[in-house]
Motif scaffolding. Structure first.
Motif, PDB file in Angstrom:
ATOM      1  N   GLY A 197      59.672  32.009 -15.935  1.00 21.19           N
ATOM      2  CA  GLY A 197      61.363  31.008 -16.090  1.00 21.19           C
ATOM      3  C   GLY A 197      62.054  30.324 -16.769  1.00 21.19           C
ATOM      4  O   GLY A 197      61.130  30.139 -18.292  1.00 21.19           O
ATOM      5  N   ILE A 198      63.362  29.330 -17.170  1.00 23.21           N
ATOM      6  CA  ILE A 198      63.445  29.012 -18.000  1.00 23.21           C
ATOM      7  C   ILE A 198      62.519  27.676 -18.172  1.00 23.21           C
ATOM      8  O   ILE A 198      62.734  27.119 -17.041  1.00 23.21           O
ATOM      9  N   VAL A 199      62.241  27.707 -19.142  1.00 23.95           N
ATOM     10  CA  VAL A 199      61.193  25.996 -19.604  1.00 23.95           C
ATOM     11  C   VAL A 199      62.640  24.975 -19.547  1.00 23.95           C
ATOM     12  O   VAL A 199      63.545  24.492 -20.117  1.00 23.95           O
ATOM     13  N   ILE A 200      62.139  23.737 -18.383  1.00 26.81           N
ATOM     14  CA  ILE A 200      62.794  23.058 -18.336  1.00 26.81           C
ATOM     15  C   ILE A 200      62.161  21.469 -18.299  1.00 26.81           C
ATOM     16  O   ILE A 200      62.846  20.331 -18.792  1.00 26.81           O
ATOM     17  N   GLY A 201      61.204  21.250 -19.322  1.00 19.57           N
ATOM     18  CA  GLY A 201      60.502  20.426 -18.972  1.00 19.57           C
ATOM     19  C   GLY A 201      58.561  20.277 -19.158  1.00 19.57           C
ATOM     20  O   GLY A 201      58.939  21.500 -18.798  1.00 19.57           O
ATOM     21  N   TYR A 202      58.363  18.934 -18.802  1.00 23.06           N
ATOM     22  CA  TYR A 202      56.740  18.921 -18.772  1.00 23.06           C
ATOM     23  C   TYR A 202      55.901  18.147 -17.745  1.00 23.06           C
ATOM     24  O   TYR A 202      57.114  17.027 -17.970  1.00 23.06           O
ATOM     25  N   LEU A 203      54.929  18.235 -17.421  1.00 24.41           N
ATOM     26  CA  LEU A 203      54.094  17.217 -16.777  1.00 24.41           C
ATOM     27  C   LEU A 203      54.236  16.033 -17.516  1.00 24.41           C
ATOM     28  O   LEU A 203      53.954  15.481 -18.864  1.00 24.41           O
ATOM     29  N   TRP A 204      53.607  15.366 -17.012  1.00 22.74           N
ATOM     30  CA  TRP A 204      54.360  13.631 -17.794  1.00 22.74           C
ATOM     31  C   TRP A 204      53.538  12.869 -16.641  1.00 22.74           C
ATOM     32  O   TRP A 204      52.164  12.843 -15.989  1.00 22.74           O
ATOM     33  N   ASN A 205      51.885  12.407 -17.816  1.00 20.17           N
ATOM     34  CA  ASN A 205      51.113  10.748 -17.763  1.00 20.17           C
ATOM     35  C   ASN A 205      49.988  12.011 -16.969  1.00 20.17           C
ATOM     36  O   ASN A 205      49.328  13.262 -17.465  1.00 20.17           O
ATOM     37  N   SER A 206      49.463  12.342 -15.804  1.00 23.10           N
ATOM     38  CA  SER A 206      48.198  12.092 -14.890  1.00 23.10           C
ATOM     39  C   SER A 206      48.135  14.013 -13.797  1.00 23.10           C
ATOM     40  O   SER A 206      47.984  13.881 -13.455  1.00 23.10           O
ATOM     41  N   GLY A 207      49.750  14.267 -14.031  1.00 27.37           N
ATOM     42  CA  GLY A 207      50.739  14.912 -13.033  1.00 27.37           C
ATOM     43  C   GLY A 207      49.892  16.467 -13.817  1.00 27.37           C
ATOM     44  O   GLY A 207      49.255  17.328 -13.124  1.00 27.37           O
ATOM     45  N   LEU A 208      49.306  16.492 -15.326  1.00 25.58           N
ATOM     46  CA  LEU A 208      48.412  18.185 -15.013  1.00 25.58           C
ATOM     47  C   LEU A 208      46.596  17.989 -14.403  1.00 25.58           C
ATOM     48  O   LEU A 208      46.763  18.870 -13.587  1.00 25.58           O
ATOM     49  N   LYS A 209      46.183  17.219 -14.816  1.00 27.53           N
ATOM     50  CA  LYS A 209      45.113  16.395 -13.842  1.00 27.53           C
ATOM     51  C   LYS A 209      45.480  16.972 -12.115  1.00 27.53           C
ATOM     52  O   LYS A 209      44.571  17.522 -11.465  1.00 27.53           O
ATOM     53  N   VAL A 210      46.355  16.441 -11.489  1.00 29.66           N
ATOM     54  CA  VAL A 210      46.387  16.837 -10.600  1.00 29.66           C
ATOM     55  C   VAL A 210      46.863  18.109 -10.038  1.00 29.66           C
ATOM     56  O   VAL A 210      46.955  18.420  -8.736  1.00 29.66           O
ATOM     57  N   LEU A 211      47.464  18.807 -10.267  1.00 29.25           N
ATOM     58  CA  LEU A 211      48.541  19.878 -10.409  1.00 29.25           C
ATOM     59  C   LEU A 211      46.814  20.588 -10.444  1.00 29.25           C
ATOM     60  O   LEU A 211      46.747  21.964  -9.908  1.00 29.25           O
ATOM     61  N   GLN A 212      46.019  21.062 -11.225  1.00 26.40           N
ATOM     62  CA  GLN A 212      44.839  21.324 -12.606  1.00 26.40           C
ATOM     63  C   GLN A 212      44.108  21.174 -10.677  1.00 26.40           C
ATOM     64  O   GLN A 212      43.857  22.333 -10.372  1.00 26.40           O
ATOM     65  N   GLU A 213      43.566  20.203 -10.124  1.00 24.33           N
ATOM     66  CA  GLU A 213      43.352  20.019  -9.105  1.00 24.33           C
ATOM     67  C   GLU A 213      43.212  20.508  -8.303  1.00 24.33           C
ATOM     68  O   GLU A 213      42.991  21.334  -6.797  1.00 24.33           O
ATOM     69  N   VAL A 214      44.935  20.897  -7.359  1.00 28.10           N
ATOM     70  CA  VAL A 214      45.862  21.272  -6.652  1.00 28.10           C
ATOM     71  C   VAL A 214      45.581  22.713  -6.805  1.00 28.10           C
ATOM     72  O   VAL A 214      45.173  23.283  -5.579  1.00 28.10           O
ATOM     73  N   ALA A 215      45.829  23.509  -8.370  1.00 19.76           N
ATOM     74  CA  ALA A 215      45.358  24.288  -8.137  1.00 19.76           C
ATOM     75  C   ALA A 215      44.311  24.689  -7.004  1.00 19.76           C
ATOM     76  O   ALA A 215      43.830  26.434  -7.589  1.00 19.76           O
ATOM     77  N   GLN A 216      43.251  24.715  -7.015  1.00 15.25           N
ATOM     78  CA  GLN A 216      41.783  24.931  -6.661  1.00 15.25           C
ATOM     79  C   GLN A 216      41.293  24.488  -5.485  1.00 15.25           C
ATOM     80  O   GLN A 216      39.911  25.040  -4.902  1.00 15.25           O
ATOM     81  N   LEU A 217      42.211  24.310  -4.723  1.00 11.48           N
ATOM     82  CA  LEU A 217      42.207  24.794  -3.289  1.00 11.48           C
ATOM     83  C   LEU A 217      42.132  25.931  -2.495  1.00 11.48           C
ATOM     84  O   LEU A 217      42.625  27.004  -2.884  1.00 11.48           O
ATOM     85  N   SER A 218      41.411  25.902  -2.120  1.00  8.13           N
ATOM     86  CA  SER A 218      41.099  26.727  -0.599  1.00  8.13           C
ATOM     87  C   SER A 218      42.296  27.694  -0.520  1.00  8.13           C
ATOM     88  O   SER A 218      42.901  28.921  -0.488  1.00  8.13           O
ATOM     89  N   ASP A 219      43.974  26.392   0.170  1.00  3.40           N
ATOM     90  CA  ASP A 219      44.497  27.212   0.713  1.00  3.40           C
ATOM     91  C   ASP A 219      45.539  26.111  -0.060  1.00  3.40           C
ATOM     92  O   ASP A 219      46.577  25.577   0.562  1.00  3.40           O
ATOM     93  N   ILE A 220      46.361  26.775  -1.115  1.00  2.87           N
ATOM     94  CA  ILE A 220      47.440  25.295  -2.126  1.00  2.87           C
ATOM     95  C   ILE A 220      48.734  25.683  -0.970  1.00  2.87           C
ATOM     96  O   ILE A 220      49.570  24.624  -1.131  1.00  2.87           O
ATOM     97  N   THR A 221      49.091  26.600  -0.261  1.00  5.81           N
ATOM     98  CA  THR A 221      50.175  25.688   0.592  1.00  5.81           C
ATOM     99  C   THR A 221      50.026  25.093   1.687  1.00  5.81           C
ATOM    100  O   THR A 221      50.842  24.834   2.440  1.00  5.81           O
ATOM    101  N   GLN A 222      48.683  24.603   1.881  1.00  6.00           N
ATOM    102  CA  GLN A 222      49.087  23.400   2.654  1.00  6.00           C
ATOM    103  C   GLN A 222      49.397  22.021   2.030  1.00  6.00           C
ATOM    104  O   GLN A 222      49.783  20.572   2.884  1.00  6.00           O
ATOM    105  N   VAL A 223      49.659  21.742   0.600  1.00  6.75           N
ATOM    106  CA  VAL A 223      50.039  21.179  -0.338  1.00  6.75           C
ATOM    107  C   VAL A 223      51.350  21.009   0.754  1.00  6.75           C
ATOM    108  O   VAL A 223      51.968  21.952   0.059  1.00  6.75           O
TER     109      VAL A 223
END
Length: 270
Positions: free
Chosen positions: A230-256
């Motif tokens: 999609g259109i690039v609108i911005g970037y993750l800040w501080n520890s946001g990338l680490k949080v999303l990387q952890e979330v991405a490995q969940l067995s079911d991401i729809t629980q987030v």
């Protein structure tokens, strides 16, 4: 009951006067600019004039039936009548999404105008509070305010247009565990085939695809370089990338779930 009857012998009069009181401000808005505006204003502000006479003035106004057609977004000062729930952390105001939600501890309220005048004309920080399995993490996204889709993303974080990301869920992970991994979320689901487009984005990039002014899908690159969905609108800040990387490995991401969202502004800016 006897005292009430003594105080309010005519319940119809009381009910009518209450209704009039609720719409008096709208009535004054409608006659503001009419030839007889001054006359109406003077009559309604006359403390010696009986309340029922004021009721008659409003009821006999041929524009009274149009009162319900008056839309607040036609008024320049509309933002002064809409309030955000606000929390304060050190030097930052966090304006929380305009939705029915449980108030956070020590929550304040400020009019929308207070947030608008503090927004940076170049970039802004939005936040998404994500919760899953008893955990809760706040992710900051720095967005470029000069991009139309970025401003729409901010609106969906604050709920200013009515719709928002509040109480939505993350929807999918693309290329899970591999280079180009992306997390999808928002209040609209396009489907992967419609999202894929030319281009390449770095890790931590936040993209957005608009459906309408009140809906869209955000995509966050969590690993290496990814296609531009999609259109690039911005970037993750501080520890946001680490949080999303952890979330991405969940067995079911729809629980987030996005349990809170909004925008962060400098509490001391003018």
């Amino acid at each position: 009951m006897k005292k009430c009857q003594e105080l309010f012998p005519d319940v119809i009069t009381v009910t009518t006067s209450k209704k009039v009181r609720d719409v008096t401000n709208k009535a004054l808005m409608m006659v503001d600019g009419e030839a007889d505006a001054t006359q109406h204003t003077n009559q309604l502000s006359d403390m010696t004039l009986p309340i029922m006479d004021k009721v008659d003035i409003l009821l006999n106004d041929n524009k009274f039936e149009e009162l319900e057609e008056v839309k607040p977004d036609n008024r320049e000062n509309q933002n002064d009548h809409i309030y955000f729930n606000v929390t304060l952390d050190q030097k930052w105001f966090f304006f929380h999404c305009l939705q029915n939600q449980n108030l956070l501890p020590e929550t304040l309220t400020l009019p929308v105008s207070e947030m608008v005048k503090r927004l940076n004309p170049t970039y802004n920080f939005t936040f998404l509070d994500m919760a899953w399995s008893g955990r809760r993490e706040r992710v900051y996204i720095q967005v470029n305010h000069n991009i139309t889709e970025a401003r729409q993303f901010v609106d969906l974080c604050t709920g200013q247009r009515g719709s928002s990301f509040f109480n939505t869920r993350l929807t999918r992970v693309w290329n899970k565990g591999k280079a180009g991994e992306c997390v999808f979320g928002g209040n609209y689901d396009f489907g992967l085939k419609r999202m894929l487009s030319d281009g390449c984005c770095d890790e931590g990039t936040v993209m957005f695809m608009s459906h309408t002014e009140e809906s869209g899908e955000f995509i966050i690159n969590t690993n290496g370089k990814s296609p531009q969905f999609g259109i690039v609108i911005g970037y993750l800040w501080n520890s946001g990338l680490k949080v999303l990387q952890e979330v991405a490995q969940l067995s079911d991401i729809t629980q987030v779930t996005v349990v809170h969202c909004g925008v962060r502004v400098d509490a001391y800016s003018s």
